[in-house]
Design an enzyme around this catalytic site. Structure first.
Site, short mmCIF file in Angstrom:
data_model
loop_
_atom_site.label_atom_id
_atom_site.label_comp_id
_atom_site.label_asym_id
_atom_site.label_seq_id
_atom_site.Cartn_x
_atom_site.Cartn_y
_atom_site.Cartn_z
CG ASP A 2 -0.29 -0.56 2.43
OD1 ASP A 2 0.75 -0.25 2.48
OD2 ASP A 2 -0.99 -1.09 3.20
CG ASN A 15 -9.50 -1.62 11.90
OD1 ASN A 15 -8.46 -2.27 11.49
ND2 ASN A 15 -9.96 -0.80 11.33
CG HIS A 27 -6.14 -2.35 9.02
ND1 HIS A 27 -6.29 -1.12 9.67
CD2 HIS A 27 -4.80 -2.48 8.77
CE1 HIS A 27 -5.06 -0.71 9.92
NE2 HIS A 27 -4.40 -1.33 9.49
CD GLU A 85 -9.21 0.90 7.88
OE1 GLU A 85 -9.21 0.03 8.57
OE2 GLU A 85 -8.57 1.97 7.69
#
Length: 242
Positions: A67, A136, A138, A143
């Protein structure tokens, strides 16, 4: 999944680096899927040391990164291209032309996403993909949500993700609100996946991801569907699995 809980972060870094080095010794032209953030820094340090000792070469290897932030030019100090140069590329013998980090500053982001996928097709598949895990759940910058995109795409970053990364920028207002990320489908095409997590703050999400249901609300849980995943945890991150 092969889940290993190691005694220390140093053992974790050495184990991950040894897997990558062994791959390169057996397949010098391998494609490495690389990650950024605080998690892989120690692994990259180990690989640099192995290279300096003549134990491994990256001269024929290719790499592709997960990313990049949208809107940061490659030379920005917090871009992931700068991160990779600082922590790995400038210390080893991999040709920079063999490395690919998404260009988050591209004028046409859709075309850039397609180019990232094409690079993987041209030189892949990815032989080993290195991952961390967000609080979370990811992976990459995928996400949680009711659905996930399979291929490389632009994603809106959750405020919690931006807050977690604010320590690198000094102010959450400076953290980009979007990123280019490999999709979960692309990640799952890797021949092998190594996910690394350390620290007590990751224990809850590690348990949820790898012992709970497979759901897009916890993207890392989709790794349960992959046939060759190595999960490396320190004692704190794996505390709820013992």
């Amino acid at each position: 999944m092969n889940i290993r809980i190691l005694n220390s972060r140093e053992d974790l870094n050495a184990t991950a680096a040894a897997v990558i080095a062994s791959l390169l010794l057996n397949k010098p032209q391998a494609m490495l899927g690389l990650a950024t953030g605080s998690t892989p820094i120690g692994i990259y340090r180990q690989l640099v040391e192995m290279y300096r000792k003549g134990q491994v070469s990256f001269a024929r290897a290719y790499s592709v990164n997960l990313d990049e932030y949208v809107g940061l030019p490659p030379e920005h100090p917090q871009s992931y291209r700068s991160f990779m140069n600082e922590h790995l590329f400038q210390h080893i013998d991999i040709p920079l032309a063999h490395t690919r980090v998404p260009d988050g500053n591209a004028a046409d982001l859709a075309a850039e996403c397609a180019a990232h996928e094409q690079a993987i097709l041209d030189h892949g598949p990815v032989d080993v993909q290195l991952l961390g895990i967000g609080h979370n759940g990811h992976i990459g910058f995928n996400e949680p949500g009711q659905g996930l995109k399979g291929a490389t795409h632009v994603v809106d970053l959750e405020e919690g993700t931006r807050a977690a990364n604010a320590r690198f920028f000094g102010n959450i207002a400076d953290v980009p609100k979007q990123a280019v990320t490999m999709g979960v489908g692309t990640i799952l095409k890797a021949k092998q996946i190594i996910l690394v997590a350390f620290g007590a703050d990751k224990a809850d999400i590690v348990k949820q991801a790898f012992t709970g249901p497979v759901t897009t609300e916890c993207p890392a849980s989709l790794l349960q569907c992959h046939p060759n995943v190595l999960i490396l945890l320190d004692q704190e991150a794996g505390g709820w699995l013992i």
